[in-house]
Motif scaffolding. Structure first.
Motif, PDB file in Angstrom:
ATOM      1  N   TYR A  43       7.871 -15.199  55.105  1.00  0.00           N
ATOM      2  CA  TYR A  43       7.469 -13.967  55.807  1.00  0.00           C
ATOM      3  C   TYR A  43       5.953 -13.995  56.027  1.00  0.00           C
ATOM      4  O   TYR A  43       5.179 -13.373  55.307  1.00  0.00           O
ATOM      5  CB  TYR A  43       7.927 -12.727  55.033  1.00  0.00           C
ATOM      6  CG  TYR A  43       7.979 -11.484  55.900  1.00  0.00           C
ATOM      7  CD1 TYR A  43       8.964 -11.324  56.868  1.00  0.00           C
ATOM      8  CD2 TYR A  43       7.025 -10.480  55.754  1.00  0.00           C
ATOM      9  CE1 TYR A  43       9.008 -10.194  57.660  1.00  0.00           C
ATOM     10  CE2 TYR A  43       7.055  -9.342  56.553  1.00  0.00           C
ATOM     11  CZ  TYR A  43       8.060  -9.212  57.498  1.00  0.00           C
ATOM     12  OH  TYR A  43       8.090  -8.092  58.298  1.00  0.00           O
ATOM     13  N   GLY A 154       1.497  -3.780  60.195  1.00  0.00           N
ATOM     14  CA  GLY A 154       2.671  -4.500  59.703  1.00  0.00           C
ATOM     15  C   GLY A 154       3.755  -4.766  60.729  1.00  0.00           C
ATOM     16  O   GLY A 154       4.868  -5.100  60.367  1.00  0.00           O
ATOM     17  N   TYR A 199      13.287 -14.229  58.930  1.00  0.00           N
ATOM     18  CA  TYR A 199      14.432 -13.307  58.898  1.00  0.00           C
ATOM     19  C   TYR A 199      15.682 -13.975  58.324  1.00  0.00           C
ATOM     20  O   TYR A 199      16.776 -13.438  58.414  1.00  0.00           O
ATOM     21  CB  TYR A 199      14.686 -12.751  60.314  1.00  0.00           C
ATOM     22  CG  TYR A 199      13.485 -11.954  60.750  1.00  0.00           C
ATOM     23  CD1 TYR A 199      13.336 -10.631  60.349  1.00  0.00           C
ATOM     24  CD2 TYR A 199      12.447 -12.551  61.484  1.00  0.00           C
ATOM     25  CE1 TYR A 199      12.198  -9.906  60.677  1.00  0.00           C
ATOM     26  CE2 TYR A 199      11.309 -11.837  61.822  1.00  0.00           C
ATOM     27  CZ  TYR A 199      11.193 -10.514  61.409  1.00  0.00           C
ATOM     28  OH  TYR A 199      10.064  -9.812  61.726  1.00  0.00           O
ATOM     29  N   GLU A 275      19.255  -4.644  63.460  1.00  0.00           N
ATOM     30  CA  GLU A 275      17.793  -4.514  63.548  1.00  0.00           C
ATOM     31  C   GLU A 275      17.209  -5.321  64.698  1.00  0.00           C
ATOM     32  O   GLU A 275      17.641  -6.439  64.960  1.00  0.00           O
ATOM     33  CB  GLU A 275      17.145  -5.000  62.230  1.00  0.00           C
ATOM     34  CG  GLU A 275      15.645  -4.757  62.165  1.00  0.00           C
ATOM     35  CD  GLU A 275      15.014  -5.224  60.852  1.00  0.00           C
ATOM     36  OE1 GLU A 275      15.428  -6.280  60.330  1.00  0.00           O
ATOM     37  OE2 GLU A 275      14.102  -4.535  60.362  1.00  0.00           O
ATOM     38  N   SER A 277      13.445  -6.801  65.805  1.00  0.00           N
ATOM     39  CA  SER A 277      12.063  -7.028  65.361  1.00  0.00           C
ATOM     40  C   SER A 277      11.314  -7.667  66.534  1.00  0.00           C
ATOM     41  O   SER A 277      11.278  -8.883  66.670  1.00  0.00           O
ATOM     42  CB  SER A 277      12.007  -7.949  64.137  1.00  0.00           C
ATOM     43  OG  SER A 277      12.628  -7.340  63.032  1.00  0.00           O
TER      44      SER A 277
HETATM   45  C1  AVJ Z   1       8.945  -3.604  58.518  1.00  0.00           C
HETATM   46  C2  AVJ Z   1       9.806  -3.681  60.728  1.00  0.00           C
HETATM   47  C3  AVJ Z   1       7.902  -4.993  60.156  1.00  0.00           C
HETATM   48  O1  AVJ Z   1      10.901  -6.346  61.351  1.00  0.00           O
HETATM   49  O2  AVJ Z   1       9.638  -7.751  60.281  1.00  0.00           O
HETATM   50  C4  AVJ Z   1      11.701  -7.620  57.480  1.00  0.00           C
HETATM   51  C5  AVJ Z   1      11.362  -5.324  58.629  1.00  0.00           C
HETATM   52  N1  AVJ Z   1      13.388  -6.776  58.486  1.00  0.00           N
HETATM   53  N2  AVJ Z   1      12.743  -8.463  57.363  1.00  0.00           N
HETATM   54  C6  AVJ Z   1      10.208  -6.664  60.379  1.00  0.00           C
HETATM   55  C7  AVJ Z   1      12.122  -6.559  58.202  1.00  0.00           C
HETATM   56  C8  AVJ Z   1      13.759  -7.949  57.961  1.00  0.00           C
HETATM   57  C9  AVJ Z   1      10.029  -5.661  59.233  1.00  0.00           C
HETATM   58  N3  AVJ Z   1       9.201  -4.485  59.664  1.00  0.00           N
END
Ligand code: AVJ
Length: 318
Positions: A43, A154, A199, A275, A277
């Motif tokens: 990450y 972020g 991810y 989700e 991103s």
């Molecule tokens: C908090 C929205 C910036 O989308 O990178 C992290 C959430 N989801 N890993 C992103 C998230 C899966 C993150 N944010």
């Protein structure tokens, strides 16, 4: 609160293309999993933005354009772990700027932790946490006569569609006065071999985070999701610049959700979209900003150009 959760889960699981809102990741367990995500080697987002704040805090502060003697509000939307913000606060204190630090969050718990940590590490900073809805609180601060800088870091905006992001920034601009600033942190479009592992990590923390949606439905809505029956499946292409996460049903199954009083059928291979991103470029951000009163005045990048912090300014009205 529960009513809305019920409505949104029912709507999402009744749709032809099943989906669930990513905002429901963040219960206590989801918060803890997201903290772990930020510390994972894959990450890169957190480290890249921290590098920007560590190396370029002085230049960021210059771009925010506070005038000597002005008492200003430094407002943060969404209280993160505070690491990046503390870098900025440190440099502001060093230059004897006068300001209130006002973190805003929906979660009183998360706010408390951040406020405590700032008060411990930087006891001279005036911290005025505000719990509640971002825009309602910004609106209440609009007439306090202090110049403002709003931090939204972020790549939190990445969970919104571009249309939602545009509306969000429009509203943000309306709740600021001309000359006020926004510091917006966004992840940049880059190749899939860098983005996708963020991810889809080796320790499967992100899988657990994604499955937490089902776990939460089980607990709060009396669901009977079998978590082992769903696989974590993220997708990303550099052409589109949008990472999406799905949960894929591993076999045909029927799930009952007690508090909704309904059953939902999943065929083998059927996906729940959980989700988005979004990754950005300056051009994409400019399009998103076009209908708003906010304009880009500066951009800061990490040494690898993975991430960007943009300084936006609320335009003077003509
Ligand atoms: C908090 C929205 C910036 O989308 O990178 C992290 C959430 N989801 N890993 C992103 C998230 C899966 C993150 N944010």
């Amino acid at each position: 609160m529960l009513e809305q959760f019920i409505r949104e889960v029912d709507a999402g699981l009744s749709a032809v293309q099943k989906h669930l809102p990513s905002k429901y990741f963040y219960d206590a367990r989801g918060d803890a999993l997201f903290s772990k995500i930020m510390a994972m080697p894959e990450y890169y987002l957190t480290r890249a933005e921290l590098e920007i704040f560590t190396e370029q805090a002085e230049a960021i502060i210059t771009a925010l354009d506070f005038h000597a003697g002005d008492y200003f509000d430094l407002i943060e939307l969404g209280a993160g772990d505070g690491l990046k913000t503390k870098k900025l606060l440190q440099v502001l204190m060093h230059h004897q700027y006068q300001f209130d630090f006002i973190p805003i969050d929906i979660s009183a718990n998360v706010l408390d932790i951040l406020a405590q940590s700032v008060m411990t590490d930087l006891p001279e900073v005036v911290v005025k946490p505000r719990q509640g809805d971002y825009m309602a609180i910004l609106a209440s601060l609009k007439n306090d006569h202090h110049p403002k800088a709003v931090l939204f870091l972020g790549s939190n905006m990445g969970n919104m569609s571009d249309t939602q992001a545009s509306k969000f920034l429009q509203e943000l601009g309306e709740n600021l006065n001309p000359g006020d600033s926004v510091l917006l942190g966004v992840d940049l479009i880059k190749s899939a071999d860098i983005v996708l592992p963020a991810y889809n990590d080796a320790q499967h923390i992100t899988r657990d985070f994604n499955l937490n949606l089902l776990r939460r439905i089980n607990r709060e809505l009396e669901g009977d999701f079998d978590l082992a029956g769903f696989a974590h499946a993220p997708e990303y292409t550099e052409e589109e610049g949008i990472a999406r996460s799905f949960l894929v049903s591993q076999h045909a199954q029927t799930v009952t959700i007690g508090k909704i009083g309904k059953q939902y059928h999943f065929s083998k291979g059927e996906r729940i979209f959980t989700e988005v991103s979004r990754k950005y470029s300056r051009e994409i951000l400019e399009e998103i900003l076009a209908p708003t009163d906010l304009r880009i005045v500066a951009e800061f990048n990490d040494s690898q150009h993975y991430f960007a912090d943009f300084v936006l300014r609320r335009e003077m009205r003509d």
